[in-house]
Design a protein around this motif. Structure first.
Motif, PDB file in Angstrom:
ATOM      1  N   LEU A 164       9.666  -6.739  15.086  1.00  0.00           N
ATOM      2  CA  LEU A 164       9.245  -5.357  15.305  1.00  0.00           C
ATOM      3  C   LEU A 164       9.742  -4.561  14.114  1.00  0.00           C
ATOM      4  O   LEU A 164      10.942  -4.340  13.963  1.00  0.00           O
ATOM      5  CB  LEU A 164       9.837  -4.801  16.605  1.00  0.00           C
ATOM      6  N   ASN A 165       8.824  -4.188  13.243  1.00  0.00           N
ATOM      7  CA  ASN A 165       9.137  -3.478  12.006  1.00  0.00           C
ATOM      8  C   ASN A 165       8.886  -1.990  12.177  1.00  0.00           C
ATOM      9  O   ASN A 165       7.779  -1.585  12.552  1.00  0.00           O
ATOM     10  CB  ASN A 165       8.225  -3.963  10.871  1.00  0.00           C
ATOM     11  N   LEU A 166       9.887  -1.163  11.887  1.00  0.00           N
ATOM     12  CA  LEU A 166       9.701   0.282  11.891  1.00  0.00           C
ATOM     13  C   LEU A 166       9.020   0.641  10.571  1.00  0.00           C
ATOM     14  O   LEU A 166       9.596   0.474   9.505  1.00  0.00           O
ATOM     15  CB  LEU A 166      11.046   0.999  12.010  1.00  0.00           C
ATOM     16  N   THR A 167       7.769   1.086  10.644  1.00  0.00           N
ATOM     17  CA  THR A 167       7.018   1.382   9.420  1.00  0.00           C
ATOM     18  C   THR A 167       6.657   2.858   9.282  1.00  0.00           C
ATOM     19  O   THR A 167       6.130   3.268   8.254  1.00  0.00           O
ATOM     20  CB  THR A 167       5.738   0.529   9.336  1.00  0.00           C
ATOM     21  N   ARG A 168       6.932   3.647  10.327  1.00  0.00           N
ATOM     22  CA  ARG A 168       6.702   5.093  10.240  1.00  0.00           C
ATOM     23  C   ARG A 168       7.634   5.789  11.210  1.00  0.00           C
ATOM     24  O   ARG A 168       7.845   5.317  12.330  1.00  0.00           O
ATOM     25  CB  ARG A 168       5.255   5.428  10.581  1.00  0.00           C
ATOM     26  N   THR A 190       7.175   6.851   5.766  1.00  0.00           N
ATOM     27  CA  THR A 190       6.575   5.542   5.997  1.00  0.00           C
ATOM     28  C   THR A 190       7.351   4.512   5.200  1.00  0.00           C
ATOM     29  O   THR A 190       7.880   4.806   4.120  1.00  0.00           O
ATOM     30  CB  THR A 190       5.087   5.519   5.591  1.00  0.00           C
ATOM     31  N   TYR A 191       7.389   3.306   5.738  1.00  0.00           N
ATOM     32  CA  TYR A 191       8.208   2.248   5.155  1.00  0.00           C
ATOM     33  C   TYR A 191       7.440   0.934   5.142  1.00  0.00           C
ATOM     34  O   TYR A 191       6.599   0.690   6.012  1.00  0.00           O
ATOM     35  CB  TYR A 191       9.497   2.085   5.973  1.00  0.00           C
ATOM     36  N   PRO A 192       7.741   0.067   4.170  1.00  0.00           N
ATOM     37  CA  PRO A 192       7.052  -1.226   4.115  1.00  0.00           C
ATOM     38  C   PRO A 192       7.537  -2.164   5.231  1.00  0.00           C
ATOM     39  O   PRO A 192       8.654  -2.025   5.745  1.00  0.00           O
ATOM     40  CB  PRO A 192       7.431  -1.777   2.735  1.00  0.00           C
TER      41      PRO A 192
END
Length: 137
Positions: A61-65, A103-105
Protein backbone atom coordinates in the motif's frame (compact mmCIF):
# COMPACT_ATOMS: atom_id res chain seq x y z
CA UNK A 1 10.92 -25.04 -61.96
CA UNK A 2 8.10 -22.59 -61.36
CA UNK A 3 5.91 -25.42 -59.99
CA UNK A 4 8.70 -26.43 -57.60
CA UNK A 5 9.06 -22.84 -56.30
CA UNK A 6 5.30 -22.54 -55.77
CA UNK A 7 5.18 -25.87 -53.95
CA UNK A 8 8.12 -24.79 -51.76
CA UNK A 9 6.49 -21.46 -50.95
CA UNK A 10 3.22 -23.17 -50.13
CA UNK A 11 5.03 -25.61 -47.85
CA UNK A 12 6.69 -22.70 -45.99
CA UNK A 13 3.38 -20.88 -45.58
CA UNK A 14 1.71 -24.08 -44.36
CA UNK A 15 4.54 -24.74 -41.90
CA UNK A 16 4.44 -21.18 -40.60
CA UNK A 17 0.68 -21.34 -40.22
CA UNK A 18 0.99 -24.60 -38.32
CA UNK A 19 3.54 -23.06 -35.98
CA UNK A 20 1.33 -20.09 -35.26
CA UNK A 21 -1.64 -22.32 -34.56
CA UNK A 22 0.42 -24.40 -32.13
CA UNK A 23 1.84 -21.42 -30.22
CA UNK A 24 0.64 -21.31 -26.59
CA UNK A 25 -2.02 -18.79 -25.72
CA UNK A 26 -0.64 -16.09 -23.41
CA UNK A 27 -2.40 -15.54 -20.11
CA UNK A 28 -3.42 -12.04 -19.11
CA UNK A 29 -0.56 -10.17 -17.48
CA UNK A 30 -1.19 -8.38 -14.19
CA UNK A 31 -2.33 -4.79 -14.52
CA UNK A 32 -0.13 -1.97 -13.44
CA UNK A 33 -0.73 -0.72 -9.93
CA UNK A 34 -4.23 0.55 -9.12
CA UNK A 35 -4.78 3.82 -7.24
CA UNK A 36 -7.72 4.41 -4.91
CA UNK A 37 -8.72 7.71 -3.31
CA UNK A 38 -9.69 7.41 0.36
CA UNK A 39 -10.85 9.69 3.15
CA UNK A 40 -8.88 9.06 6.33
CA UNK A 41 -10.36 8.01 9.63
CA UNK A 42 -9.22 9.09 13.09
CA UNK A 43 -6.15 7.54 14.70
CA UNK A 44 -7.10 4.02 15.76
CA UNK A 45 -10.33 4.24 13.77
CA UNK A 46 -11.47 3.46 10.27
CA UNK A 47 -11.77 5.65 7.18
CA UNK A 48 -12.88 4.71 3.68
CA UNK A 49 -12.54 0.94 3.22
CA UNK A 50 -11.04 -0.53 0.03
CA UNK A 51 -10.00 -4.04 -1.01
CA UNK A 52 -6.42 -4.62 -2.18
CA UNK A 53 -6.47 -5.19 -5.93
CA UNK A 54 -6.28 -8.83 -7.00
CA UNK A 55 -5.18 -7.94 -10.54
CA UNK A 56 -2.44 -5.44 -9.73
CA UNK A 57 1.29 -6.07 -9.95
CA UNK A 58 1.79 -4.06 -6.72
CA UNK A 59 2.05 -5.89 -3.40
CA UNK A 60 2.20 -2.92 -1.02
CA UNK A 61 0.00 0.00 0.00
CA UNK A 62 1.86 3.03 -1.33
CA UNK A 63 0.92 6.54 -0.21
CA UNK A 64 1.08 8.46 -3.49
CA UNK A 65 -1.02 11.54 -2.68
CA UNK A 66 -1.81 13.44 0.50
CA UNK A 67 -4.16 16.36 1.07
CA UNK A 68 -4.47 17.39 4.71
CA UNK A 69 -7.64 19.40 5.26
CA UNK A 70 -6.14 21.68 7.94
CA UNK A 71 -4.11 24.87 7.48
CA UNK A 72 -0.92 22.98 8.40
CA UNK A 73 -0.88 20.96 5.14
CA UNK A 74 0.79 17.93 6.73
CA UNK A 75 -0.23 14.90 8.76
CA UNK A 76 0.82 11.40 9.68
CA UNK A 77 -0.84 8.51 7.87
CA UNK A 78 -0.99 4.82 8.76
CA UNK A 79 -2.43 1.88 6.88
CA UNK A 80 -4.73 -0.51 8.68
CA UNK A 81 -5.70 -4.02 7.56
CA UNK A 82 -8.84 -5.91 8.52
CA UNK A 83 -8.13 -9.31 10.07
CA UNK A 84 -11.22 -11.45 9.61
CA UNK A 85 -9.88 -14.12 11.99
CA UNK A 86 -10.15 -11.68 14.90
CA UNK A 87 -12.75 -9.34 13.34
CA UNK A 88 -10.48 -6.39 14.05
CA UNK A 89 -8.42 -3.68 12.37
CA UNK A 90 -4.65 -3.73 12.91
CA UNK A 91 -2.25 -0.89 12.10
CA UNK A 92 0.59 -1.97 9.80
CA UNK A 93 4.16 -2.16 11.12
CA UNK A 94 5.22 1.08 9.42
CA UNK A 95 3.00 3.02 11.83
CA UNK A 96 2.42 6.69 11.09
CA UNK A 97 4.40 8.25 8.25
CA UNK A 98 4.43 12.05 8.31
CA UNK A 99 4.22 13.83 4.95
CA UNK A 100 3.30 17.24 3.61
CA UNK A 101 0.56 17.69 1.04
CA UNK A 102 1.61 16.57 -2.42
CA UNK A 103 2.07 13.63 -4.75
CA UNK A 104 4.73 10.98 -4.36
CA UNK A 105 6.17 8.18 -6.50
CA UNK A 106 5.27 4.54 -5.86
CA UNK A 107 7.60 2.88 -3.31
CA UNK A 108 8.53 6.13 -1.54
CA UNK A 109 6.05 5.85 1.35
CA UNK A 110 4.93 2.29 2.11
CA UNK A 111 2.08 2.20 4.60
CA UNK A 112 1.78 -1.61 4.50
CA UNK A 113 3.95 -4.21 2.75
CA UNK A 114 3.17 -7.60 1.23
CA UNK A 115 -0.60 -7.21 1.42
CA UNK A 116 -2.62 -10.18 0.21
CA UNK A 117 -5.05 -9.71 -2.68
CA UNK A 118 -8.60 -8.70 -1.67
CA UNK A 119 -7.53 -7.70 1.87
CA UNK A 120 -9.75 -4.93 3.23
CA UNK A 121 -7.73 -1.84 4.16
CA UNK A 122 -8.17 1.73 5.36
CA UNK A 123 -5.95 4.73 6.17
CA UNK A 124 -6.05 6.82 9.34
CA UNK A 125 -4.64 10.24 10.19
CA UNK A 126 -2.53 10.95 13.27
CA UNK A 127 -3.66 14.54 13.84
CA UNK A 128 -7.18 14.66 12.41
CA UNK A 129 -9.45 12.67 10.16
CA UNK A 130 -11.13 13.62 6.92
CA UNK A 131 -7.95 14.04 4.83
CA UNK A 132 -7.83 12.78 1.25
CA UNK A 133 -5.10 10.28 0.33
CA UNK A 134 -4.21 8.35 -2.80
CA UNK A 135 -3.15 4.77 -2.15
CA UNK A 136 -1.53 2.86 -4.99
CA UNK A 137 -1.90 -0.90 -4.56
Amino acid sequence: MRKTLMAGALALVSAATGLVAMAPVATAAPQACVTSTLTTGPSGGVGTQVRKSATSSCHDLNLTRADDKTVYANDGYAGRLYHSSSSSWKTCDAGFIWVTDGTYPVDRYLLCTDVNDNTLFTVVSAANSGDTVGITH
